[in-house]
Design an enzyme around this catalytic site. Structure first.
Site, PDB file in Angstrom:
ATOM      1  N   TYR A 264      -3.506 -22.328  38.491  1.00 43.65           N
ATOM      2  CA  TYR A 264      -1.178 -22.126  39.068  1.00 43.65           C
ATOM      3  C   TYR A 264      -1.262 -21.499  39.965  1.00 43.65           C
ATOM      4  O   TYR A 264       0.467 -22.090  40.950  1.00 43.65           O
ATOM      5  CB  TYR A 264      -0.993 -21.752  37.266  1.00 43.65           C
ATOM      6  CG  TYR A 264      -0.455 -22.279  36.859  1.00 43.65           C
ATOM      7  CD1 TYR A 264      -1.402 -23.978  36.600  1.00 43.65           C
ATOM      8  CD2 TYR A 264      -0.764 -22.257  35.161  1.00 43.65           C
ATOM      9  CE1 TYR A 264      -1.994 -24.632  35.460  1.00 43.65           C
ATOM     10  CE2 TYR A 264      -0.656 -22.449  34.255  1.00 43.65           C
ATOM     11  CZ  TYR A 264      -0.994 -23.877  34.164  1.00 43.65           C
ATOM     12  OH  TYR A 264      -1.622 -24.632  33.005  1.00 43.65           O
TER      13      TYR A 264
ATOM     14  N   LYS B   4      -6.146 -18.020  33.117  1.00 44.29           N
ATOM     15  CA  LYS B   4      -8.012 -19.100  33.009  1.00 44.29           C
ATOM     16  C   LYS B   4      -8.239 -18.924  34.390  1.00 44.29           C
ATOM     17  O   LYS B   4      -7.711 -19.167  34.756  1.00 44.29           O
ATOM     18  CB  LYS B   4      -6.371 -20.306  32.829  1.00 44.29           C
ATOM     19  CG  LYS B   4      -6.567 -20.553  31.858  1.00 44.29           C
ATOM     20  CD  LYS B   4      -6.019 -21.894  31.242  1.00 44.29           C
ATOM     21  CE  LYS B   4      -4.662 -22.117  29.769  1.00 44.29           C
ATOM     22  NZ  LYS B   4      -3.160 -21.434  31.371  1.00 44.29           N
TER      23      LYS B   4
ATOM     24  N   HIS C 152     -10.955 -22.912  31.688  1.00 43.77           N
ATOM     25  CA  HIS C 152     -10.075 -23.777  31.601  1.00 43.77           C
ATOM     26  C   HIS C 152     -10.313 -25.397  31.553  1.00 43.77           C
ATOM     27  O   HIS C 152      -9.625 -25.655  30.763  1.00 43.77           O
ATOM     28  CB  HIS C 152      -9.410 -24.041  33.222  1.00 43.77           C
ATOM     29  CG  HIS C 152      -7.501 -23.944  33.487  1.00 43.77           C
ATOM     30  ND1 HIS C 152      -6.927 -24.068  34.614  1.00 43.77           N
ATOM     31  CD2 HIS C 152      -6.901 -24.902  32.851  1.00 43.77           C
ATOM     32  CE1 HIS C 152      -5.770 -24.682  34.154  1.00 43.77           C
ATOM     33  NE2 HIS C 152      -5.803 -25.449  33.113  1.00 43.77           N
TER      34      HIS C 152
END
Length: 281
Positions: free
Chosen positions: A53, A78, A111
């Site tokens: 992200y 993650k 992830h």
């Protein structure tokens, strides 16, 4: 007004709130302010991020600016697919901590399994080691199918505490959730509102919402809660953040739960990301 959220206990003893804040696309100073508001003014204590992200620094800064102590929070990140080799995984976890300027993560998750590359067991060994070193309090995964979860346990003896999966009324994951229940793994829901406007205008959900004088989002998030799933809806708006967490003053009856679960579709995945074949970078 800050809302108190119930907690559950994971198989390794860590307690986590039953609803959290997704932070995907919350970046920079605006992202810091949104997350800080969610913590200080609304009452979120579970915060979900990821290396991919590219906002672990934003999350860490929001935590530092917050008036809530670090010990009260449960912070997640993650491990991305390209760093599943053992040494790379250890370094990436360290880098995640440096980015956020944190001493530890409460939860760190693989992830995606990336089964074609097939290094997820190697990555899991690295996660186990990172937990031993104190980098992580609880280790889990995302998007793992039962076959992947069985292999983790059989080859390492360690089960994930959480499996974060795509879960919403159009994709209710009944079989996967039942597997989690049998094995003591907690289900966490990503995209709990399906990232789509159509589900928020679904006639069945609208009727149930009208009956309870609640919003469609609140009905869906209450459905997650009553399924035993930990939803992590994302919102930058304080009003929507408050709406999403205000689900503990009513309940759905079994008929309503069944009606919502019955909206599931064979092709319900949002982006056709099947964990049996999908490879994350």
């Amino acid at each position: 007004m800050s809302i108190s959220v119930p907690e559950i206990t994971l198989l390794d003893g860590l307690t986590v709130p039953v609803i959290g804040l997704g932070t995907y696309k919350l970046k920079g100073n605006d992202g810091v302010e949104s997350i800080k508001t969610a913590i200080d003014d609304v009452g979120y204590r579970l915060l979900d991020s990821a290396y991919n992200y590219e906002n672990e620094g934003t999350l860490g800064e929001a935590v530092r600016r917050s008036s809530v102590t670090r010990e009260e929070l449960r912070i997640t990140s993650k491990l991305p697919g390209r760093f599943q080799e053992y040494d790379k995984a250890i370094t990436t976890i360290q880098e995640s901590l440096y980015r956020a300027n944190l001493d530890y993560y409460d939860l760190y998750l693989i992830h995606w399994p990336n089964p074609i590359t097939d290094r997820y067991v190697e990555a899991w060994h690295a996660m186990i080691e990172a937990k031993k070193r104190g980098y992580i309090r609880s280790i889990g995964v995302c998007n793992f199918l039962p076959v992947h979860l069985d292999r983790l346990e059989s080859e390492t003896g360690v089960k994930p505490s959480i499996n974060q999966i795509e879960l919403h009324p159009y994709f209710n994951q009944a079989e996967q959730r039942e597997y989690h229940e049998r094995n003591g793994i907690r289900t966490q829901s990503w995209s709990p509102l399906a990232r789509a406007n159509d589900i928020l205008h679904d006639e069945t959900i609208q009727q149930i919402a009208q009956h309870h004088s609640k919003t469609n989002s609140q009905i869906i998030l209450r459905w997650h809660y009553q399924l035993g799933a930990i939803a992590i809806p994302k919102s930058a708006s304080p009003e929507r953040q408050h709406e999403n967490i205000s689900i503990f003053d009513f309940s759905l009856d079994q008929t309503e739960m069944n009606q919502i679960s019955g909206l599931t579709r064979v092709d319900g995945r949002l982006n056709n990301q099947d964990p049996a074949t999908y490879e994350e970078f």
